[in-house]
Write a protein that holds these residues in place. Structure first.
Motif, PDB file in Angstrom:
ATOM      1  N   ASP A  78       2.546   8.490 -14.529  1.00  0.00           N
ATOM      2  CA  ASP A  78       2.374   9.451 -13.436  1.00  0.00           C
ATOM      3  C   ASP A  78       3.714   9.810 -12.800  1.00  0.00           C
ATOM      4  OD1 ASP A  78      -0.398   9.560 -13.722  1.00  0.00           O
ATOM      5  OD2 ASP A  78      -0.669   7.771 -12.500  1.00  0.00           O
TER       6      ASP A  78
ATOM      7  N   SER B  32      -5.004  -0.660 -10.201  1.00  0.00           N
ATOM      8  CA  SER B  32      -4.659   0.750 -10.370  1.00  0.00           C
ATOM      9  C   SER B  32      -5.789   1.522 -11.043  1.00  0.00           C
ATOM     10  CB  SER B  32      -3.375   0.874 -11.192  1.00  0.00           C
ATOM     11  OG  SER B  32      -3.075   2.224 -11.467  1.00  0.00           O
TER      12      SER B  32
ATOM     13  N   PHE C 201      -7.973   2.133  -7.407  1.00  0.00           N
ATOM     14  CA  PHE C 201      -7.210   3.263  -6.889  1.00  0.00           C
ATOM     15  C   PHE C 201      -7.257   4.486  -7.796  1.00  0.00           C
ATOM     16  CE2 PHE C 201      -4.280   0.122  -4.499  1.00  0.00           C
ATOM     17  CZ  PHE C 201      -5.235   0.011  -3.500  1.00  0.00           C
ATOM     18  N   ASN C 202      -7.991   4.423  -8.895  1.00  0.00           N
ATOM     19  CA  ASN C 202      -8.112   5.556  -9.807  1.00  0.00           C
ATOM     20  C   ASN C 202      -6.740   6.107 -10.200  1.00  0.00           C
ATOM     21  OD1 ASN C 202      -9.539   7.408 -11.378  1.00  0.00           O
ATOM     22  ND2 ASN C 202      -9.641   8.925  -9.728  1.00  0.00           N
ATOM     23  N   ARG C 203      -5.843   5.175 -10.552  1.00  0.00           N
ATOM     24  CA  ARG C 203      -4.484   5.484 -11.003  1.00  0.00           C
ATOM     25  C   ARG C 203      -3.638   6.203  -9.948  1.00  0.00           C
ATOM     26  NH1 ARG C 203      -4.156   8.410 -16.560  1.00  0.00           N
ATOM     27  NH2 ARG C 203      -1.954   8.139 -16.042  1.00  0.00           N
ATOM     28  N   ASN C 204      -3.941   5.936  -8.683  1.00  0.00           N
ATOM     29  CA  ASN C 204      -3.120   6.484  -7.605  1.00  0.00           C
ATOM     30  C   ASN C 204      -1.928   5.545  -7.402  1.00  0.00           C
ATOM     31  OD1 ASN C 204      -1.980   7.130  -5.035  1.00  0.00           O
ATOM     32  ND2 ASN C 204      -3.897   8.119  -4.432  1.00  0.00           N
ATOM     33  N   TRP C 205      -0.797   5.891  -7.987  1.00  0.00           N
ATOM     34  CA  TRP C 205       0.344   4.977  -7.981  1.00  0.00           C
ATOM     35  C   TRP C 205       0.970   4.823  -6.609  1.00  0.00           C
ATOM     36  CZ3 TRP C 205       5.435   6.385  -6.868  1.00  0.00           C
ATOM     37  CH2 TRP C 205       5.687   7.760  -6.787  1.00  0.00           C
TER      38      TRP C 205
ATOM     39  N   ARG D 216      -0.690   4.669  -3.659  1.00  0.00           N
ATOM     40  CA  ARG D 216      -1.472   3.638  -2.970  1.00  0.00           C
ATOM     41  C   ARG D 216      -1.183   2.262  -3.542  1.00  0.00           C
ATOM     42  NH1 ARG D 216      -7.669   5.147  -2.839  1.00  0.00           N
ATOM     43  NH2 ARG D 216      -7.680   3.197  -1.643  1.00  0.00           N
TER      44      ARG D 216
END
Length: 215
Positions: free
Chosen positions: A26, A144, A148-152, A154
């Protein structure tokens, strides 16, 4: 309490060891990084780790494990809080280098703390403590992907917050003080460097870390 402090520090180190592989896709998309730039970012973190691992020993000897652990954890927290605010490739390289320096200090200090507290059960305690390195490495991609659905962004802030908690634990834990004047003496290195077993163990560690980072 000493073992718990070492476990928590090693757990944080495990989380940041898995951080780059988790966030790099990302991060690369956001800043349109090339494969060569991605490689340089990884190299910067590794250089920070190497430099810290070589340099932190005298600090731990003279000032004690607490100073080293807190210093390394502060570097980690700062790098993780600033990474989501990076403005480009150069700042990412710098922050990943700082993250590597913090990680190198923490892993060295935590193992030294655990070893000193273990007494005659050194091997058992070190195995227990380093189990949490693997758990930290598992936790980062798991959180992750599944929370967090791959929200880097957060993810960075969450690990940074855990690092702040860990700093509090290290600060509150009574640890043996360092011994002024007990720092590294170059002449003492010759007998150690003359032992082939040292190089064999170093080579095995080299292969292990190569596989870990390469994958």
């Amino acid at each position: 309490m000493l073992i718990f402090a070492a476990i928590l520090a090693i757990f944080v180190y495990g989380m940041i060891a898995a951080m780059l592989g988790t966030i790099l896709p990302d991060l690369s998309d956001r800043f349109h990084l090339t494969p060569a730039q991605n490689g340089t970012i990884a190299t910067a973190q590794a250089l920070g780790l190497m430099i810290a691992s070589l340099a932190v020993g005298p600090l731990l000897d003279t000032e004690g494990d607490k100073i080293g652990l807190i210093l390394g954890l502060v570097f980690i927290a700062v790098a993780l809080f600033l990474l989501p605010r990076a403005v480009g490739y150069g700042s990412i390289v710098l922050l990943m280098f700082l993250l590597g320096v913090g990680g190198g200090i923490v892993v060295t200090g935590a193992n030294a703390l655990a070893s000193g507290a273990a007494g005659e059960h050194g091997a058992t305690v070190l195995n227990l403590v380093n189990l949490f390195f693997g758990l930290g490495g598992l936790a980062t991609p798991f959180i992750s992907a599944n929370i967090f659905n791959r929200n880097w962004v957060r993810l960075c802030y969450t690990v940074a917050a855990l690092t702040i908690v860990t700093i509090g634990v290290q600060a509150a834990t009574a640890m043996p003080a360092g011994t002024p004047g007990s720092g590294f003496v170059l002449t003492h290195a010759a007998p150690i460097l003359g032992r082939p077993l040292l190089f064999l163990l170093g080579f095995l560690l080299f292969l292990y870390v190569s596989c870990e980072v390469g994958v």
